[in-house]
Scaffold this active site. Structure first.
Site, PDB file in Angstrom:
ATOM      1  N   HIS A 104      -5.435  14.890  -5.458  1.00 31.22           N
ATOM      2  CA  HIS A 104      -5.274  14.485  -6.851  1.00 31.22           C
ATOM      3  C   HIS A 104      -6.651  14.663  -7.490  1.00 31.22           C
ATOM      4  O   HIS A 104      -7.676  14.446  -6.828  1.00 31.22           O
ATOM      5  CB  HIS A 104      -4.967  13.002  -7.008  1.00 31.22           C
ATOM      6  CG  HIS A 104      -3.699  12.508  -6.380  1.00 31.22           C
ATOM      7  ND1 HIS A 104      -3.628  12.109  -5.079  1.00 31.22           N
ATOM      8  CD2 HIS A 104      -2.468  12.285  -6.910  1.00 31.22           C
ATOM      9  CE1 HIS A 104      -2.402  11.672  -4.828  1.00 31.22           C
ATOM     10  NE2 HIS A 104      -1.676  11.776  -5.911  1.00 31.22           N
ATOM     11  N   ASP A 107      -8.941  11.796  -6.747  1.00 30.78           N
ATOM     12  CA  ASP A 107      -9.399  11.575  -5.353  1.00 30.78           C
ATOM     13  C   ASP A 107     -10.723  12.274  -5.140  1.00 30.78           C
ATOM     14  O   ASP A 107     -11.598  11.773  -4.447  1.00 30.78           O
ATOM     15  CB  ASP A 107      -8.483  12.222  -4.292  1.00 30.78           C
ATOM     16  CG  ASP A 107      -7.027  11.914  -4.460  1.00 30.78           C
ATOM     17  OD1 ASP A 107      -6.720  10.806  -4.893  1.00 30.78           O
ATOM     18  OD2 ASP A 107      -6.214  12.791  -4.126  1.00 30.78           O
ATOM     19  N   GLU A 235       8.202  15.665  -6.773  1.00 30.22           N
ATOM     20  CA  GLU A 235       8.261  14.937  -5.501  1.00 30.22           C
ATOM     21  C   GLU A 235       9.156  13.716  -5.681  1.00 30.22           C
ATOM     22  O   GLU A 235       8.734  12.710  -6.248  1.00 30.22           O
ATOM     23  CB  GLU A 235       6.841  14.531  -5.073  1.00 30.22           C
ATOM     24  CG  GLU A 235       6.826  13.884  -3.706  1.00 30.22           C
ATOM     25  CD  GLU A 235       5.420  13.557  -3.243  1.00 30.22           C
ATOM     26  OE1 GLU A 235       4.529  14.418  -3.350  1.00 30.22           O
ATOM     27  OE2 GLU A 235       5.217  12.423  -2.789  1.00 30.22           O
ATOM     28  N   GLU A 271       9.482  14.173   0.704  1.00 27.92           N
ATOM     29  CA  GLU A 271       8.681  13.294   1.581  1.00 27.92           C
ATOM     30  C   GLU A 271       9.590  12.369   2.383  1.00 27.92           C
ATOM     31  O   GLU A 271      10.480  11.715   1.831  1.00 27.92           O
ATOM     32  CB  GLU A 271       7.717  12.481   0.713  1.00 27.92           C
ATOM     33  CG  GLU A 271       6.888  11.481   1.503  1.00 27.92           C
ATOM     34  CD  GLU A 271       5.714  10.930   0.717  1.00 27.92           C
ATOM     35  OE1 GLU A 271       5.122  11.674  -0.098  1.00 27.92           O
ATOM     36  OE2 GLU A 271       5.386   9.747   0.896  1.00 27.92           O
ATOM     37  N   HIS A 274       9.932   8.694   1.321  1.00 28.10           N
ATOM     38  CA  HIS A 274      10.652   8.581   0.047  1.00 28.10           C
ATOM     39  C   HIS A 274      12.151   8.760   0.266  1.00 28.10           C
ATOM     40  O   HIS A 274      12.965   8.091  -0.369  1.00 28.10           O
ATOM     41  CB  HIS A 274      10.151   9.624  -0.949  1.00 28.10           C
ATOM     42  CG  HIS A 274       8.703   9.474  -1.306  1.00 28.10           C
ATOM     43  ND1 HIS A 274       8.070  10.314  -2.183  1.00 28.10           N
ATOM     44  CD2 HIS A 274       7.776   8.577  -0.902  1.00 28.10           C
ATOM     45  CE1 HIS A 274       6.804   9.946  -2.307  1.00 28.10           C
ATOM     46  NE2 HIS A 274       6.606   8.899  -1.523  1.00 28.10           N
ATOM     47  N   ASP A 299       6.113  16.603   2.274  1.00 29.44           N
ATOM     48  CA  ASP A 299       5.088  15.612   2.574  1.00 29.44           C
ATOM     49  C   ASP A 299       5.527  14.947   3.870  1.00 29.44           C
ATOM     50  O   ASP A 299       6.513  14.199   3.910  1.00 29.44           O
ATOM     51  CB  ASP A 299       4.950  14.581   1.441  1.00 29.44           C
ATOM     52  CG  ASP A 299       3.914  15.009   0.411  1.00 29.44           C
ATOM     53  OD1 ASP A 299       3.399  16.137   0.509  1.00 29.44           O
ATOM     54  OD2 ASP A 299       3.608  14.209  -0.498  1.00 29.44           O
ATOM     55  N   ASP A 310       6.539   2.154   1.236  1.00 25.64           N
ATOM     56  CA  ASP A 310       6.087   3.496   1.577  1.00 25.64           C
ATOM     57  C   ASP A 310       4.845   3.376   2.479  1.00 25.64           C
ATOM     58  O   ASP A 310       3.727   3.491   2.007  1.00 25.64           O
ATOM     59  CB  ASP A 310       5.739   4.183   0.236  1.00 25.64           C
ATOM     60  CG  ASP A 310       5.648   5.694   0.309  1.00 25.64           C
ATOM     61  OD1 ASP A 310       6.111   6.282   1.300  1.00 25.64           O
ATOM     62  OD2 ASP A 310       5.115   6.287  -0.643  1.00 25.64           O
ATOM     63  N   ASP A 312       3.835   5.332   4.795  1.00 21.33           N
ATOM     64  CA  ASP A 312       3.153   6.619   4.979  1.00 21.33           C
ATOM     65  C   ASP A 312       2.490   6.769   6.345  1.00 21.33           C
ATOM     66  O   ASP A 312       1.333   7.187   6.444  1.00 21.33           O
ATOM     67  CB  ASP A 312       2.079   6.824   3.897  1.00 21.33           C
ATOM     68  CG  ASP A 312       2.672   7.097   2.534  1.00 21.33           C
ATOM     69  OD1 ASP A 312       3.878   7.398   2.453  1.00 21.33           O
ATOM     70  OD2 ASP A 312       1.928   7.024   1.540  1.00 21.33           O
ATOM     71  N   ASP A 342       0.966  13.627   4.051  1.00 26.05           N
ATOM     72  CA  ASP A 342       0.767  12.539   3.092  1.00 26.05           C
ATOM     73  C   ASP A 342       0.927  11.255   3.910  1.00 26.05           C
ATOM     74  O   ASP A 342       1.931  10.555   3.820  1.00 26.05           O
ATOM     75  CB  ASP A 342       1.801  12.635   1.969  1.00 26.05           C
ATOM     76  CG  ASP A 342       1.518  11.631   0.857  1.00 26.05           C
ATOM     77  OD1 ASP A 342       0.575  10.835   1.006  1.00 26.05           O
ATOM     78  OD2 ASP A 342       2.242  11.660  -0.150  1.00 26.05           O
TER      79      ASP A 342
END
Ligand code: XLS
Ligand code: NI
Ligand code: NI
Length: 440
Positions: A104, A107, A235, A271, A274, A299, A310, A312, A342
Site C-alpha cells: 500500500h 506502508d 478484493e 483471499e 475473506h 491473497d 481476519d 491472516d 497477505d
C-alpha cells in the site's frame, strides 16, 4: 549478496534441500525451477511478500500493543526509517527467493501533513524501491492505496458521505496507480477498506454504490491515460472493519462489475480468510470467480476456525493449498496475478527469524498443493468422475438442452412419452474424498 547483520543465521538464498533435517530453513518442496505441467514452479506460483504485514506489522491486537522485534526499525514514521526499511525488505525477499512483493502507498512511505507532502514522501521511497528492484530482480506484483487507516476515511473513501473525502481518495489512488506504473506493477488492487456501512438508517446505499462505480471508471480512465497496463483487481471481503463491506464476496463483486460496465476492466483478488468470513470456502470463491473469467490473483492466508476475525495466518494446510491449485491449474495459472502472502506472523512469533519460517512454510505448502494437484490432474480420476456425472448432457435430450434446441413444450412431450426420469446415480462424495486423501 552479503549477509545482512539483521538476518545473521539466514543463508543468502534459502536452498531447496529436501534432505535437510526437519525444521531446517530450507524448502522441501518449492524447487523454483522444477517443471510441473510444462511450467516452472516459480511461474505457476508467482509468490509475493506483502509489505504491510511483513515489514510494518507490529503484532498489536485489540488487547495489547505490538510485540515484534525489528532491530532495523526505529519505530518512527520518518522518511529516513522508511528508506532504510526498503533495504531490509529487499534483503529479506532476496533471501527468501520470492519473485514479487506488494504494497500500500502508506506502508512504504509516511503520510505527510498534506497530500502534496505525502506524495513527495512516496516519490522519494518509490525511487529507492525502483533501485532495489533493479538491483535484485524482485518485481512488483501489485500496488494499492491505503484508504482506511487515516481518520478522514471513517465513513469510507469512494463511498464516503463527504465529497471531499471522495476527492481526496481519487487523488490518492491516482498517485498510487502512477507509482505502481512507474515500478512496473503487474496489477493494481482495490480492497474497499471501509467501503460499506455500519448502519443502514444513516446510509444512502444507492448513492454510495453509484459513487463507487464513478470512482472505478475514473480510475480506469486515468490508467488508460498514463498507459498503465496492469490488471485491476477487486478484493472481496464481507465484513471488518465495517459490518457490511460492499465487496462482500466474489458474487457481489461480479454483480457490481456487471451492473456498472466494468466487465473486462476489473477481475478479482481472492483471499482465503475473506472467503471464510463470507461463509464460503476458498475453493468456492476461486471456482466462482474462475468460471466467469474473473480470477486474477490470490491473497494466500488462512483464518482460525475458533477466531471470528481476519487473523491472516500463513497457510500451512495442504488440503487447502491443493484445492487452490486445482482451480488455479484448471484455468491455466494466475498470471499476471500471483500468490501474495497477505499473512502475518502471530503476536508470539516476534523474532525476525519467524518471518522466514512463516514464508518458507507457506511457499512449501503451496508447492505441495501444486504437486498434489498436478498428480490428481495427471491421473484424471477426479475429472473423469465429474465428466461421467454430467454425461447425460453429452448426448440425447441433455445435449439438446445445452444446445438450446428445446423448450418447455418439447421437454414436456419428451417426458410424457418417456413417463419418468432415468434413475439417479450416486454422487460418491465419500469415495471422492478418499481418493483425494490418497494423493496427499
Ligand atoms: C484486508 C485486506 C488488505 C488488502 C490490501 O483485510 O486483505 O490487506 O489485501 O488492501
Ligand atoms: Ni484481509
Ligand atoms: Ni488481502
Amino acid at each position: 549478496m552479503a549477509k545482512s547483520s539483521y538476518f545473521p543465521n539466514v543463508p543468502a538464498k534459502i536452498p531447496f534441500d529436501p534432505k535437510a533435517k526437519k525444521g531446517a530453513l530450507a524448502f522441501k518442496h518449492y524447487d523454483e525451477n522444477k517443471v510441473v505441467e510444462g511450467r516452472s514452479m516459480r511461474h505457476w506460483l508467482r509468490f509475493a511478500v506483502c509489505y504491510w504485514h511483513t515489514f510494518r506489522g507490529t503484532g498489536s491486537d485489540p488487547f495489547g500493543p505490538g510485540t515484534m522485534l525489528r532491530p532495523w526499525d526505529d519505530g518512527s514514521d520518518s522518511l529516513k526509517n522508511a528508506l532504510s526499511r526498503v533495504d531490509v525488505a529487499f534483503d529479506f525477499i532476496s533471501r527468501l527467493g520470492a519473485p514479487y512483493y506488494c504494497f500500500h502507498d502508506r506502508d512504504v512511505a509516511p503520510e505527510g501533513a498534506n497530500l502534496a507532502k505525502s506524495n513527495k514522501n512516496l516519490d522519494a521511497v518509490a525511487e529507492k524501491l525502483k533501485e532495489a528492484q533493479a538491483k535484485t530482480g524482485i518485481k512488483l506484483l501489485w500496488g494499492t492505496a491505503n484508504l482506511f487507516s487515516n481518520p478522514r476515511f471513517m465513513h469510507g473513501a469512494a463511498t464516503s458521505c463527504n465529497a471531499d473525502v471522495f476527492a481526496y481518495s481519487a487523488a490518492q489512488v491516482k498517485k498510487a496507480i502512477e507509482v505502481t506504473n512507474e515500478l512496473g506493477g503487474e496489477n493494481y488492487v482495490f480492497w474497499g477498506g471501509r467501503e460499506g456501512y455500519m448502519n443502514l438508517f444513516n446510509t444512502d446505499m444507492k448513492r454510495e454504490l453509484d459513487h463507487l462505480a464513478k470512482f472505478m471508471h475514473m480510475a480506469h480512465d486515468h490508467a488508460k491515460k498514463i498507459g498503465f497496463k496492469g490488471q485491476f483487481l477487486f478484493e472481496p471481503k464481507p465484513k471488518e472493519p465495517t459490518k457490511h463491506q460492499y465487496d462482500y464476496d466474489a458474487a457481489a463483486c461480479l454483480n457490481f462489475i456487471r451492473a456498472n460496465g466494468l466487465e473486462g476492466i476489473v477481475k478479482l483478488n481472492i483471499e482465503t480468510n475473506h472467503a471464510t468470513l463470507a461463509g464460503h470456502t476458498m475453493m468456492h470463491e476461486l471456482e466462482y470467480a474462475s468460471i466467469q473469467g474473473a480470477l486474477g490473483s490470490i491473497d494466500a492466508n488462512t483464518g482460525d476456525l475458533l477466531l471470528g476475525w481476519d487473523t491472516d495466518q500463513f497457510p500451512t494446510d495442504i488440503y487447502l493449498t491443493t484445492q487452490c491449485m486445482l482451480v488455479i491449474m484448471k484455468q491455466g495459472g494466475l498470471a499476471p496475478g500471483g500468490v501474495n502472502f497477505d499473512a502475518k506472523v502471530r503476536r508470539e512469533s516476534f523474532e525476525p527469524l519467524d518471518l522466514f519460517y512463516a514464508h518458507v512454510g507457506g511457499m512449501d505448502a503451496f508447492a505441495r498443493g501444486l504437486k498434489i494437484a498436478a498428480a490428481i490432474r495427471k491421473e484424471g480420476i477426479l475429472s473423469d468422475l465429474v465428466k461421467q456425472r454430467y454425461s447425460s448432457y453429452d448426448a440425447g435430450i441433455g445435449k439438446q438442452i445445452e444446445d438450446g434446441k428445446v423448450g418447455f413444450a418439447e421437454l414436456e412431450k419428451y417426458m410424457l412419452a418417456k413417463g419418468n426420469a432415468d434413475p439417479n446415480a450416486s454422487g460418491r462424495q465419500e469415495l471422492i474424498e478418499n481418493i483425494i486423501n490418497e494423493y496427499l
